[in-house]
Design a protein around this motif. Structure first.
Motif, PDB file in Angstrom:
ATOM      1  N   ARG A  49       0.833  -1.216   0.000  1.00 50.66           N
ATOM      2  CA  ARG A  49       0.000   0.000   0.000  1.00 50.66           C
ATOM      3  C   ARG A  49       0.863   1.260   0.000  1.00 50.66           C
ATOM      4  NH1 ARG A  49      -3.145  -2.867   3.677  1.00 50.66           N
ATOM      5  NH2 ARG A  49      -2.201  -1.745   5.415  1.00 50.66           N
ATOM      6  N   GLU A  50       1.918   1.268   0.803  1.00 51.20           N
ATOM      7  CA  GLU A  50       2.797   2.432   0.862  1.00 51.20           C
ATOM      8  C   GLU A  50       3.516   2.667  -0.459  1.00 51.20           C
ATOM      9  OE1 GLU A  50       5.414   1.944   4.191  1.00 51.20           O
ATOM     10  OE2 GLU A  50       3.761   2.002   5.647  1.00 51.20           O
ATOM     11  N   VAL A  51       3.998   1.586  -1.080  1.00 52.47           N
ATOM     12  CA  VAL A  51       4.676   1.731  -2.372  1.00 52.47           C
ATOM     13  C   VAL A  51       3.683   2.184  -3.433  1.00 52.47           C
ATOM     14  CG1 VAL A  51       5.869   0.474  -4.203  1.00 52.47           C
ATOM     15  CG2 VAL A  51       6.502   0.097  -1.828  1.00 52.47           C
ATOM     16  N   ASN A  52       2.485   1.613  -3.431  1.00 52.75           N
ATOM     17  CA  ASN A  52       1.476   2.010  -4.412  1.00 52.75           C
ATOM     18  C   ASN A  52       1.088   3.473  -4.245  1.00 52.75           C
ATOM     19  OD1 ASN A  52       1.261  -0.308  -5.945  1.00 52.75           O
ATOM     20  ND2 ASN A  52      -0.245  -1.224  -4.579  1.00 52.75           N
ATOM     21  N   ALA A  53       1.063   3.953  -3.011  1.00 49.09           N
ATOM     22  CA  ALA A  53       0.743   5.358  -2.781  1.00 49.09           C
ATOM     23  C   ALA A  53       1.806   6.265  -3.396  1.00 49.09           C
ATOM     24  CB  ALA A  53       0.606   5.630  -1.284  1.00 49.09           C
ATOM     25  N   SER A  54       3.064   5.867  -3.274  1.00 48.23           N
ATOM     26  CA  SER A  54       4.120   6.700  -3.853  1.00 48.23           C
ATOM     27  C   SER A  54       4.217   6.533  -5.368  1.00 48.23           C
ATOM     28  CB  SER A  54       5.459   6.384  -3.196  1.00 48.23           C
ATOM     29  OG  SER A  54       5.848   5.076  -3.476  1.00 48.23           O
ATOM     30  N   LEU A  55       3.871   5.367  -5.899  1.00 45.45           N
ATOM     31  CA  LEU A  55       3.912   5.152  -7.350  1.00 45.45           C
ATOM     32  C   LEU A  55       2.716   5.770  -8.067  1.00 45.45           C
ATOM     33  CD1 LEU A  55       5.157   1.466  -7.755  1.00 45.45           C
ATOM     34  CD2 LEU A  55       6.399   3.564  -8.271  1.00 45.45           C
ATOM     35  N   GLY A  56       1.666   6.101  -7.317  1.00 41.06           N
ATOM     36  CA  GLY A  56       0.471   6.677  -7.928  1.00 41.06           C
ATOM     37  C   GLY A  56       0.757   7.941  -8.708  1.00 41.06           C
ATOM     38  N   THR A  57       1.738   8.717  -8.272  1.00 41.23           N
ATOM     39  CA  THR A  57       2.084   9.944  -8.993  1.00 41.23           C
ATOM     40  C   THR A  57       2.693   9.652 -10.353  1.00 41.23           C
ATOM     41  OG1 THR A  57       4.235  10.026  -7.916  1.00 41.23           O
ATOM     42  CG2 THR A  57       2.440  11.237  -6.860  1.00 41.23           C
ATOM     43  N   TYR A  58       3.210   8.447 -10.542  1.00 42.76           N
ATOM     44  CA  TYR A  58       3.792   8.051 -11.823  1.00 42.76           C
ATOM     45  C   TYR A  58       2.823   7.244 -12.679  1.00 42.76           C
ATOM     46  CZ  TYR A  58       8.064   9.383  -9.453  1.00 42.76           C
ATOM     47  OH  TYR A  58       9.026  10.073  -8.763  1.00 42.76           O
ATOM     48  N   GLY A  59       1.602   7.061 -12.193  1.00 44.33           N
ATOM     49  CA  GLY A  59       0.621   6.296 -12.957  1.00 44.33           C
ATOM     50  C   GLY A  59       0.895   4.811 -12.960  1.00 44.33           C
ATOM     51  N   ARG A  60       1.475   4.306 -11.911  1.00 46.99           N
ATOM     52  CA  ARG A  60       1.802   2.883 -11.804  1.00 46.99           C
ATOM     53  C   ARG A  60       1.291   2.335 -10.481  1.00 46.99           C
ATOM     54  NH1 ARG A  60       3.078   3.607 -16.551  1.00 46.99           N
ATOM     55  NH2 ARG A  60       5.165   3.512 -17.401  1.00 46.99           N
ATOM     56  N   HIS A  61       1.092   1.027 -10.424  1.00 48.55           N
ATOM     57  CA  HIS A  61       0.812   0.343  -9.165  1.00 48.55           C
ATOM     58  C   HIS A  61       1.390  -1.067  -9.214  1.00 48.55           C
ATOM     59  CE1 HIS A  61      -2.730  -0.980 -11.521  1.00 48.55           C
ATOM     60  NE2 HIS A  61      -2.688  -2.059 -10.758  1.00 48.55           N
ATOM     61  N   LEU A  62       1.603  -1.639  -8.031  1.00 44.71           N
ATOM     62  CA  LEU A  62       2.256  -2.944  -7.905  1.00 44.71           C
ATOM     63  C   LEU A  62       1.286  -4.020  -7.487  1.00 44.71           C
ATOM     64  CD1 LEU A  62       5.458  -2.192  -5.794  1.00 44.71           C
ATOM     65  CD2 LEU A  62       5.308  -2.412  -8.247  1.00 44.71           C
ATOM     66  N   ASP A  63       1.655  -5.233  -7.835  1.00 39.96           N
ATOM     67  CA  ASP A  63       1.006  -6.419  -7.300  1.00 39.96           C
ATOM     68  C   ASP A  63       2.129  -7.368  -6.913  1.00 39.96           C
ATOM     69  OD1 ASP A  63      -0.995  -8.340  -6.683  1.00 39.96           O
ATOM     70  OD2 ASP A  63      -0.585  -9.329  -8.596  1.00 39.96           O
ATOM     71  N   ILE A  64       2.085  -7.865  -5.702  1.00 41.99           N
ATOM     72  CA  ILE A  64       3.094  -8.810  -5.237  1.00 41.99           C
ATOM     73  C   ILE A  64       2.401 -10.113  -4.922  1.00 41.99           C
ATOM     74  CG2 ILE A  64       4.797  -9.301  -3.447  1.00 41.99           C
ATOM     75  CD1 ILE A  64       5.274  -6.333  -3.210  1.00 41.99           C
ATOM     76  N   ARG A  65       2.933 -11.206  -5.510  1.00 47.52           N
ATOM     77  CA  ARG A  65       2.329 -12.510  -5.270  1.00 47.52           C
ATOM     78  C   ARG A  65       3.416 -13.561  -5.125  1.00 47.52           C
ATOM     79  NH1 ARG A  65       3.216 -13.701 -10.240  1.00 47.52           N
ATOM     80  NH2 ARG A  65       2.278 -13.023 -12.101  1.00 47.52           N
TER      81      ARG A  65
END
Length: 113
Positions: A49-65
């Motif tokens: 969630r923290e990484v996705n919040a910071s990547l949101g400004t770049y138009g990206r999000h993560l999924d970890i599995r």
């Protein structure tokens, strides 16, 4: 006849070299202890969630599995607008090939052993 007497020159024999000091071996420092940190699902989700919040400004999000066959973590980076995969680390194809090789080696060892 002595060689020194024949030539008229006297040669002094060199003094024996002093014995080499024996090296003192000091034990190598012990490597730092590695403690396995407990991995909890809640901690991992919070980090994502923290990484996705910071990547949101770049138009990206993560999924970890978790890739079950190889017991590895897979991180997939998506474009937030199109939801297309931008990058997968490590690539799914590589993990699948690795899993297949592990399976074949297991079959080979079982049939030979």
């Amino acid at each position: 006849m002595d060689v020194n007497q024949a030539s008229g020159t006297t040669y002094a024999t060199p003094a024996p070299a002093p014995p080499m000091p024996t090296p003192v071996s000091t034990p190598a420092p012990a490597p730092p202890e590695r403690r396995e940190e407990p991995r909890s699902e809640a901690l991992l989700q919070r980090a994502v969630r923290e990484v996705n919040a910071s990547l949101g400004t770049y138009g990206r999000h993560l999924d970890i599995r978790h890739h079950e066959a190889t017991n590895r973590v897979v991180v997939t980076v998506y474009d937030s607008r199109t939801n297309e995969v931008v990058r997968e680390i490590p690539p799914q194809e590589v993990l699948d090939a690795h899993a297949n090789m592990l399976e074949m080696v297991g079959i080979f060892v079982n049939t030979r052993g």
